[in-house]
Structure formats: C-alpha cells, structure tokens
Write a protein that holds these residues in place. Sequence first.
Motif, short mmCIF file in Angstrom:
data_model
loop_
_atom_site.label_atom_id
_atom_site.label_comp_id
_atom_site.label_asym_id
_atom_site.label_seq_id
_atom_site.Cartn_x
_atom_site.Cartn_y
_atom_site.Cartn_z
N LEU A 9 0.86 -1.20 0.00
CA LEU A 9 0.00 0.00 0.00
C LEU A 9 0.89 1.23 0.00
CD1 LEU A 9 -2.55 -1.03 2.76
CD2 LEU A 9 -2.78 -1.29 0.30
N LEU A 10 0.43 2.30 -0.64
CA LEU A 10 1.18 3.55 -0.60
C LEU A 10 0.93 4.21 0.75
CD1 LEU A 10 0.47 5.05 -4.14
CD2 LEU A 10 2.30 3.53 -3.42
N PRO A 11 1.98 4.41 1.54
CA PRO A 11 1.76 4.93 2.90
C PRO A 11 1.24 6.36 2.91
CG PRO A 11 4.11 4.66 2.45
CD PRO A 11 3.38 4.05 1.30
N TRP A 12 1.42 7.09 1.78
CA TRP A 12 0.97 8.48 1.75
C TRP A 12 -0.46 8.61 1.24
CZ3 TRP A 12 5.42 6.67 -0.55
CH2 TRP A 12 5.32 6.34 -1.91
N ARG A 13 -1.11 7.50 0.94
CA ARG A 13 -2.49 7.59 0.49
C ARG A 13 -3.43 6.94 1.49
NH1 ARG A 13 -4.10 7.55 -5.59
NH2 ARG A 13 -2.39 8.69 -6.53
#
Lengths: 266, 265
Positions: free
Chosen positions: A93-97
């Motif tokens: 998962l993209l941690p910034w989204r």
Amino acid sequence: MAVLSIGIFYYMDLQLKNITHSYGEIDVLGNIDLTVNGGEIVCIVGPSGCGKSTLLRLIGGLERPVSGEVLLLGEPPKESLNPLTYIFQDFALLPWRTVEGNVSLALEDHSISKLESREIINDVLSRTHLSDFRKALPRQLSGGMKQRVAIARALAVRPAVMLMDEPLSALDSQTRELLMDDLIDLWMRESFTAVYVTHNLHEAVRFGHRIVVLSRRPGRVREVVKIDRPLGDRGDANADLEEVQQHLWSLMRDEARAADRELLHG
Amino acid sequence: MVNDRARPVPFRGGGFKHKPAVAVSLLVFVVLILFWEVGSRTGFISNLVLPAPSEAFTALLQLIETDMLWKHLSASLQRLILGWTFGTLFGVCVGLLIGLFSIVRAGLSPLVSAIFAIPKIAMLPLFIIWFGIGEGSKVATILFGTFFPTVIATYGGVDNVDRTLIRMGQSFGLSWLSIVRKIIIPGALPAILSGFRISASIGIILLVAAEMIGAEFGIGAYILLAGSLMATDQLIAGVSILSLMGLTMAWLIGKAENYFLKWRM
C-alpha cells in the motif's frame, strides 16, 4: 460507454507451458506445465526457495521466463480493467495515500468517470468491510486491515485471475483465520479464478481446489492434489482434509529439510 | 520457605530513552549569555577578545536604526533565495533523471561525484570570470554549491523507494508517468527534503564566503568590514543574524516536512 456491472468476476483460463527459469547460474524453476481453469483456485505449495513466488511473477508478466510461455486462453473480458491482478504478502500500500486513495490508484489510469470510480470504490470497500476506514492512512491500520485494503484494491479492477503471493503470511494466526474466512466468503458469493502461493499447508487445503506441490530448487511439479470437498464445507475439522494435509506434508518434509540444509551451507 | 528468599527483580531497563526537557535548553542558553555578560562587565573576559552580548545587541539596534540591516539582509536573502531555489530545482531534476534512467546515471553520476568534492568557494575566481564580479558570481557559487548535494540526495531517495511498491504499480498496469508521479516522487520526498536541510546550510556558508570576496552590501560584507575594523560587537551581531537565518530556513523546511510528510507522523 457501456455501463459496467459492478462486482462480477470474469473467467479466463491460464496455461503454463514448459516454464523454465533461472537467475544467472541458479536454476529456479524447471519444466512447469500447469493449467488453471476459470473459477478455480490453484494453490502452489513447496519448500522455501523453491520458486513459488517467482512462478507467480512469471504468470502475471512481472518477469519473463528463460524458456516456455504463459498463455491466456480466451479474450479477457472487456469489463476487466486489469485481468491479472496481484495481492502481495507485504500489502504494497502507498503509505501516503488513504484507504480510499490506495484503491483509487488502481483505477486512475483507466478511462472511467469520477462517478463510476467512486461507485466502484464504495462497492469494494463495503465488500471488504472497510467503509468506515476510507479516510484512514495505512499506518493507522492493523496488518489484517491493510491486507483487506489490498484485496479491495484488487477487486476494484475486476480481475479475471487473482494472483495471491502468500497474502496471509505477514499476519498473526487469528487474523489469518478471519481473513481466510473473508476470502472464502468472497469466492462463495462470486467465484473467481486464483493462483494462491503459500507455504502454509492448512491454508492450501482450506482454499485450494487443486494443490500443486513443487519440489525444492529447481522447482518442478511433484504432484497435483485435487480436493473435491466444496470450499464452503471445509470450515471445521474434516478428517479427509486432515489426511490431505498429512499427505502434502509427507511429500514436502524431506524436500523442506534438504532445502533448509542447502540454505545453511550457502 | 520460598517466601523467605523472595526479593524483587532489580530493574535494569531504561536509561537510553530521551525525555523532552525544553526548560533545560532555555536554561543553558540563558546561563551562557548571563555568564558572558557578567564576565565582560567584570573584566574577566577582555573586551578585546569578546564584546559583551549587550554591546553586540546595541550594534544590532544601531544597524536597525540606520536602516542598514534591511539593506544588508535583502542583498543576502536575494542571493541566497535565487541561488538556493535554482540550485535545488535543477538538483532535483537532475537527481530524478539519474535515478530513473540508466544512461543518464552512467553518464552523469561519476561526474557529479567528482565535482561534489570540490569546495565551490575555490571556484569563485573562475565564477567571477564567467559571471562577472556582481551578483552573477555570488548566485552561481550558491547555485553550484546547493545543486550537487541535492542531486545526490534525490537519486539516493529514488533508489530507496520500496521496490515492491513499484512492482505493485506495474502489476496494476499503471503508466510509466503515473508510477513516477504517484509512487517514486512521493517515496523519494523524505530524502529530498532532508537534502534541502543540508543544502540550506551549505547555501548560507557559501553566501558569506562569496560576499566576503567582493560585495558592497550583504551580511558577509558587513561581517568582513566589522572584522577589519576590529569592531567585534558588530561582528557578533552579524554572526547572530546568520544564525537566525539558518534557524529560519530549518524551521521553514520543518514546516514543509510536516505538510508533505504528514503520512509518516
């Protein structure tokens, strides 16, 4: 533009023809022949380092085999945005989204309207019980929830074949059971095609219609075990499943031991 | 029987964990200034060696009253902002190119490593020939000085982006541009921002050095003049302005980090 029906999986057959792969000097896979039929879950088990995950990457086109080919039989359905879709062990998962943003990532490169993509996101989040967490960031979620997000993201692109690379291995055993139930629920509602790589034989006998046992490196198909008992009927302790699991372990034990030694001695 | 010999397990953990203590930081600062002031007044610290903080403060006030502060500060800030902005901007661009394309990496990364080690201030005479004695050479010094560390921080950041995230992007069929925009750049941003911290302080160092060589106005010029007149109070005033500039830049970058890297907190 045709109205897309939401939440339907599409069948597509996969055929692996004489796949051989190596990294430099080291042979990882040898002469793999395998067919995955539509609506079927094929589990791939084998000792560590036998090339299970490599095989999955070859199937999804993330790596090219040294020889042999992976064939898709039949046209992937138009409604499928990404016919071969992965679920990774470490969630990816993209941690910034946010949860929502991570699901929408998979939709953004396709020409679908905002409204439609919102509908798809709502649908997959409710199917994975994540509707209340849509604004949460990955770091706020437990491992099980993270993997649910990854499953939601995979469902959003309406895959023809799901490629699961040890999806439950990073989770604790209780979460694993819960998520396994969820996956089986998803399949019971709308059956989908999947290749499921695991080292956990219990998962394999719970979830697989067929179980492919690979030998240690270079991985070859040692045996294919078919389980006829329907997925919905595998919940509680079943003597026949227990027996299959024992059989799988007896196939793998010596290989696993040898593989273990191999790693120790470099 | 067992109870006779029961004793609590001795505590052995702890001791390596930091607790915040703002009061201590302030106290050290205040005590140091006080010691310095008292030392100067009693003659314990010779005025020739170090002026009292109050004198330096008076010099600072004088600078404000004569309107010279703004003149020096604006000259310096203009050079710093121009040099740093373009240096980091080009640095990020070139760093991304090196991080993304093998050919650019093969061509440029040895060159960057070779030039990175040269103290840019040694190049100033050459810059003066190339860009003139005026603003050009000063801005160029700062630009080159901030460019190289930014390049290295940026491509290091790109190299460190989680490969599984890139593979995930590919597996969902994202376009190359989408992967760069949505996965690689946000993933490299922490490294890029910490590169900004380093390049900001390099920028201030080079600013002063360049201004000391030939400038009418600027904090560096002010300090140089104070030094040659032995006006140590003005020198201390100038140095504290530099320190404040550094603190302000660090604070601004901290703000930017809080904003862009909310997801890490």
